[in-house]
Design a protein around this motif. Structure first.
Motif, PDB file in Angstrom:
ATOM      1  N   GLU A  83     -49.934  27.559  63.037  1.00 33.31           N
ATOM      2  CA  GLU A  83     -51.264  28.153  63.218  1.00 33.31           C
ATOM      3  C   GLU A  83     -51.643  29.087  62.086  1.00 33.31           C
ATOM      4  OE1 GLU A  83     -51.471  30.022  67.009  1.00 33.31           O
ATOM      5  OE2 GLU A  83     -51.208  28.167  68.146  1.00 33.31           O
ATOM      6  N   VAL A  84     -50.648  29.652  61.389  1.00 31.53           N
ATOM      7  CA  VAL A  84     -50.941  30.632  60.344  1.00 31.53           C
ATOM      8  C   VAL A  84     -50.422  30.206  58.976  1.00 31.53           C
ATOM      9  CG1 VAL A  84     -51.131  32.630  61.877  1.00 31.53           C
ATOM     10  CG2 VAL A  84     -48.877  31.924  61.055  1.00 31.53           C
ATOM     11  N   GLY A  85     -50.257  28.901  58.775  1.00 32.40           N
ATOM     12  CA  GLY A  85     -49.811  28.439  57.469  1.00 32.40           C
ATOM     13  C   GLY A  85     -48.854  27.273  57.577  1.00 32.40           C
ATOM     14  N   LYS A  86     -48.086  27.059  56.545  1.00 31.05           N
ATOM     15  CA  LYS A  86     -47.151  25.942  56.502  1.00 31.05           C
ATOM     16  C   LYS A  86     -45.875  26.362  55.793  1.00 31.05           C
ATOM     17  CE  LYS A  86     -48.994  24.075  52.174  1.00 31.05           C
ATOM     18  NZ  LYS A  86     -49.556  22.901  51.491  1.00 31.05           N
ATOM     19  N   THR A  87     -44.839  25.567  55.988  1.00 26.97           N
ATOM     20  CA  THR A  87     -43.583  25.813  55.300  1.00 26.97           C
ATOM     21  C   THR A  87     -42.873  24.484  55.102  1.00 26.97           C
ATOM     22  OG1 THR A  87     -41.556  27.154  55.273  1.00 26.97           O
ATOM     23  CG2 THR A  87     -42.193  26.198  57.394  1.00 26.97           C
ATOM     24  N   ASP A  88     -41.934  24.455  54.155  1.00 26.72           N
ATOM     25  CA  ASP A  88     -41.149  23.253  53.878  1.00 26.72           C
ATOM     26  C   ASP A  88     -39.716  23.462  54.359  1.00 26.72           C
ATOM     27  OD1 ASP A  88     -43.286  22.028  52.671  1.00 26.72           O
ATOM     28  OD2 ASP A  88     -42.636  22.461  50.627  1.00 26.72           O
ATOM     29  N   PHE A  89     -39.299  22.646  55.318  1.00 32.93           N
ATOM     30  CA  PHE A  89     -37.916  22.694  55.763  1.00 32.93           C
ATOM     31  C   PHE A  89     -37.064  21.837  54.837  1.00 32.93           C
ATOM     32  CE2 PHE A  89     -40.036  24.188  59.538  1.00 32.93           C
ATOM     33  CZ  PHE A  89     -39.159  25.168  60.003  1.00 32.93           C
ATOM     34  N   VAL A  90     -35.911  22.372  54.482  1.00 31.41           N
ATOM     35  CA  VAL A  90     -34.991  21.694  53.576  1.00 31.41           C
ATOM     36  C   VAL A  90     -33.646  21.545  54.276  1.00 31.41           C
ATOM     37  CG1 VAL A  90     -33.836  21.750  51.337  1.00 31.41           C
ATOM     38  CG2 VAL A  90     -36.143  22.720  51.572  1.00 31.41           C
ATOM     39  N   LYS A  91     -33.132  20.321  54.310  1.00 31.92           N
ATOM     40  CA  LYS A  91     -31.816  20.059  54.887  1.00 31.92           C
ATOM     41  C   LYS A  91     -30.965  19.313  53.861  1.00 31.92           C
ATOM     42  CE  LYS A  91     -31.445  19.214  59.214  1.00 31.92           C
ATOM     43  NZ  LYS A  91     -31.547  18.577  60.558  1.00 31.92           N
ATOM     44  N   ILE A  92     -29.786  19.856  53.598  1.00 37.12           N
ATOM     45  CA  ILE A  92     -28.885  19.322  52.576  1.00 37.12           C
ATOM     46  C   ILE A  92     -27.574  18.942  53.247  1.00 37.12           C
ATOM     47  CG2 ILE A  92     -27.713  19.823  50.401  1.00 37.12           C
ATOM     48  CD1 ILE A  92     -29.884  22.322  50.429  1.00 37.12           C
ATOM     49  N   VAL A  93     -27.129  17.740  53.008  1.00 39.16           N
ATOM     50  CA  VAL A  93     -25.856  17.269  53.558  1.00 39.16           C
ATOM     51  C   VAL A  93     -24.883  17.032  52.409  1.00 39.16           C
ATOM     52  CG1 VAL A  93     -24.690  15.494  54.918  1.00 39.16           C
ATOM     53  CG2 VAL A  93     -27.015  16.195  55.525  1.00 39.16           C
ATOM     54  N   VAL A  94     -23.737  17.702  52.502  1.00 41.43           N
ATOM     55  CA  VAL A  94     -22.678  17.525  51.500  1.00 41.43           C
ATOM     56  C   VAL A  94     -21.480  16.905  52.205  1.00 41.43           C
ATOM     57  CG1 VAL A  94     -21.259  18.632  49.734  1.00 41.43           C
ATOM     58  CG2 VAL A  94     -23.520  19.577  50.292  1.00 41.43           C
ATOM     59  N   LYS A  95     -21.150  15.682  51.859  1.00 44.16           N
ATOM     60  CA  LYS A  95     -20.069  14.968  52.531  1.00 44.16           C
ATOM     61  C   LYS A  95     -18.703  15.497  52.127  1.00 44.16           C
ATOM     62  CE  LYS A  95     -22.428  10.518  53.173  1.00 44.16           C
ATOM     63  NZ  LYS A  95     -22.383   9.059  52.868  1.00 44.16           N
ATOM     64  N   GLY A  96     -17.803  15.541  53.101  1.00 45.97           N
ATOM     65  CA  GLY A  96     -16.419  15.904  52.842  1.00 45.97           C
ATOM     66  C   GLY A  96     -15.555  14.664  52.706  1.00 45.97           C
ATOM     67  N   THR A  97     -14.344  14.847  52.211  1.00 48.54           N
ATOM     68  CA  THR A  97     -13.452  13.713  51.993  1.00 48.54           C
ATOM     69  C   THR A  97     -12.977  13.110  53.311  1.00 48.54           C
ATOM     70  OG1 THR A  97     -11.569  15.237  51.826  1.00 48.54           O
ATOM     71  CG2 THR A  97     -12.662  14.582  49.777  1.00 48.54           C
ATOM     72  N   ARG A  98     -12.906  13.921  54.365  1.00 46.10           N
ATOM     73  CA  ARG A  98     -12.483  13.428  55.676  1.00 46.10           C
ATOM     74  C   ARG A  98     -13.547  13.692  56.735  1.00 46.10           C
ATOM     75  NH1 ARG A  98      -8.793  15.400  58.298  1.00 46.10           N
ATOM     76  NH2 ARG A  98      -8.642  17.488  57.394  1.00 46.10           N
ATOM     77  N   GLY A  99     -14.780  13.840  56.293  1.00 43.15           N
ATOM     78  CA  GLY A  99     -15.875  14.162  57.204  1.00 43.15           C
ATOM     79  C   GLY A  99     -16.287  12.999  58.077  1.00 43.15           C
ATOM     80  N   LYS A 100     -17.017  13.301  59.124  1.00 41.34           N
ATOM     81  CA  LYS A 100     -17.457  12.279  60.074  1.00 41.34           C
ATOM     82  C   LYS A 100     -18.404  11.268  59.432  1.00 41.34           C
ATOM     83  CE  LYS A 100     -16.842  15.383  63.991  1.00 41.34           C
ATOM     84  NZ  LYS A 100     -17.480  16.155  65.086  1.00 41.34           N
ATOM     85  N   LEU A 101     -19.161  11.704  58.439  1.00 40.81           N
ATOM     86  CA  LEU A 101     -20.083  10.791  57.772  1.00 40.81           C
ATOM     87  C   LEU A 101     -19.350   9.746  56.940  1.00 40.81           C
ATOM     88  CD1 LEU A 101     -22.825  13.343  56.647  1.00 40.81           C
ATOM     89  CD2 LEU A 101     -22.990  11.655  58.488  1.00 40.81           C
ATOM     90  N   SER A 102     -18.071  10.001  56.666  1.00 40.67           N
ATOM     91  CA  SER A 102     -17.257   9.039  55.919  1.00 40.67           C
ATOM     92  C   SER A 102     -16.238   8.361  56.824  1.00 40.67           C
ATOM     93  CB  SER A 102     -16.538   9.744  54.768  1.00 40.67           C
ATOM     94  OG  SER A 102     -17.464  10.365  53.892  1.00 40.67           O
ATOM     95  N   GLY A 103     -16.405   8.522  58.135  1.00 44.55           N
ATOM     96  CA  GLY A 103     -15.498   7.890  59.075  1.00 44.55           C
ATOM     97  C   GLY A 103     -14.279   8.706  59.431  1.00 44.55           C
ATOM     98  N   GLY A 104     -14.216   9.949  58.981  1.00 40.13           N
ATOM     99  CA  GLY A 104     -13.078  10.808  59.280  1.00 40.13           C
ATOM    100  C   GLY A 104     -13.282  11.626  60.542  1.00 40.13           C
ATOM    101  N   ASP A 105     -12.351  12.540  60.798  1.00 40.58           N
ATOM    102  CA  ASP A 105     -12.424  13.361  62.008  1.00 40.58           C
ATOM    103  C   ASP A 105     -12.548  14.854  61.723  1.00 40.58           C
ATOM    104  OD1 ASP A 105      -9.909  13.883  61.012  1.00 40.58           O
ATOM    105  OD2 ASP A 105      -8.851  13.571  62.910  1.00 40.58           O
ATOM    106  N   ALA A 106     -12.746  15.208  60.462  1.00 36.96           N
ATOM    107  CA  ALA A 106     -12.901  16.630  60.127  1.00 36.96           C
ATOM    108  C   ALA A 106     -14.219  17.156  60.700  1.00 36.96           C
ATOM    109  CB  ALA A 106     -12.877  16.825  58.614  1.00 36.96           C
ATOM    110  N   PRO A 107     -14.208  18.345  61.304  1.00 32.00           N
ATOM    111  CA  PRO A 107     -15.435  18.880  61.908  1.00 32.00           C
ATOM    112  C   PRO A 107     -16.476  19.252  60.866  1.00 32.00           C
ATOM    113  CG  PRO A 107     -13.672  20.507  61.988  1.00 32.00           C
ATOM    114  CD  PRO A 107     -13.051  19.232  61.495  1.00 32.00           C
ATOM    115  N   THR A 108     -17.724  19.279  61.317  1.00 29.26           N
ATOM    116  CA  THR A 108     -18.869  19.548  60.441  1.00 29.26           C
ATOM    117  C   THR A 108     -19.368  20.968  60.650  1.00 29.26           C
ATOM    118  OG1 THR A 108     -19.564  17.237  60.532  1.00 29.26           O
ATOM    119  CG2 THR A 108     -21.226  18.846  59.851  1.00 29.26           C
TER     120      THR A 108
END
Length: 311
Positions: free
Chosen positions: A42-67
């Motif tokens: 109602e009083v303007g606008k903003t840009d939301f930014v989301k950045i994902v940095v994958k880990g070597t054992r992260g869930k995004l790579s099929g691993g079980d390391a927590p995010t």
């Protein structure tokens, strides 16, 4: 991480900065999973930014390391035209984005974390201000519900929420403080893991920001909140810890010339070290066994996450 903090502050201290400019800067340093979304209020606008940095054992790579989720919480990085330049309230965004930039630089040099890290914040150079005691608050062009929707990601297994917390008389010390862990309406025991990391990073005894039941309820219910530091806890079942960038005196969020690069760096470096240890499962935000006991004895407190409360 002072180099990264200085670079990020140089990008943010710009009347024409937006999410796309931040994305372009980070992309050039090697980050390729960056989402920018403009949201109007109602009083303007903003840009939301989301950045994902994958880990070597992260869930995004099929691993079980927590995010780990790192949220830079703020109303805005500027209060133009009322105030000229970057405001104190922007330090949460600066710290979170500095972590992203440091991770990019680490990756380019061959150092990778085990777990995925999701960093979220928003970029608004002309946010409104609003009255608050003891000093004025920064407002935001969007409400808290939208902010949580855009910044709290269901993939986050735990969240550090970084926010400038200088407009109070509770913690009177330069640097940063952490809160107890908040989960599903409970304020839990302070994490020993996080206290250990904090004192290693700062070289000093840890500082804890006391929070109240009021602080963990949603904005908009007419109850006093110290600030929006732990508001992500109302939008997730994951544990949330606030990382409060503090000062000796009460400083308005809309004040310019009030940011201290070394304090932002401390908070960012703390978040990075937490990310390293959390991904390796050697940093715990809460005790699972004690959580089972307290919920069995006293039941759900999730009604504290709602505007309606328990009826």
């Amino acid at each position: 991480m002072l180099k990264q903090v200085m670079e990020i502050l140089d990008i943010l201290d710009d009347a024409r900065v937006n999410g796309q400019k931040v994305k372009e800067f980070l992309s050039k340093r090697g980050l390729d999973d960056i989402l920018v979304e403009e949201v109007k209020g109602e009083v303007g606008k903003t840009d939301f930014v989301k950045i994902v940095v994958k880990g070597t054992r992260g869930k995004l790579s099929g691993g079980d390391a927590p995010t780990l989720g790192i949220i830079g919480r703020l109303g805005g990085i500027g209060a133009r035209p009322e105030m000229i330049g970057y405001v104190s309230d922007g330090d949460g965004a600066a710290a979170a984005l500095s972590v992203a930039l440091k991770l990019a630089d680490m990756n380019s040099k061959g150092d990778f974390l085990d777990g995925d890290v999701i960093i979220a914040t928003h970029i608004c150079p002309d946010a409104p201000t609003e009255p608050h005691d003891p000093v004025p608050f920064m407002g935001s062009p969007v409400d808290m519900q939208m902010m949580n929707k855009m910044e709290v990601d269901p993939r986050m297994d735990a969240i550090l929420s970084i926010d400038t917390t200088k407009g109070n008389r509770i913690v009177n010390q330069r640097g940063f403080a952490i809160t107890p862990t908040i989960k599903d309406g409970y304020i839990l025991k302070i994490s020993d893991s996080l206290l250990d990391i904090m004192q290693i990073v700062t070289g000093k005894l840890p500082v804890v920001l006391p929070i109240t039941m009021q602080d963990i309820t949603p904005y908009g219910n007419g109850i006093f909140h110290i600030n929006s530091l732990v508001q992500p806890c109302t939008a997730t079942t994951s544990p949330v810890v606030g990382v409060a960038i503090t000062a000796e005196t009460a400083v308005p969020g809309c004040a310019t010339g009030a940011s201290h690069e070394v304090d932002i760096e401390l908070a960012a470096r703390f978040a990075l070290e937490v990310a390293k240890n959390f991904g390796r499962k050697i940093c715990k935000f809460y005790d699972e066994k004690e959580w089972e006991i307290i919920t069995r004895l006293y039941g759900s407190m999730e009604h504290l996450k709602t505007l309606e409360g328990k009826r």
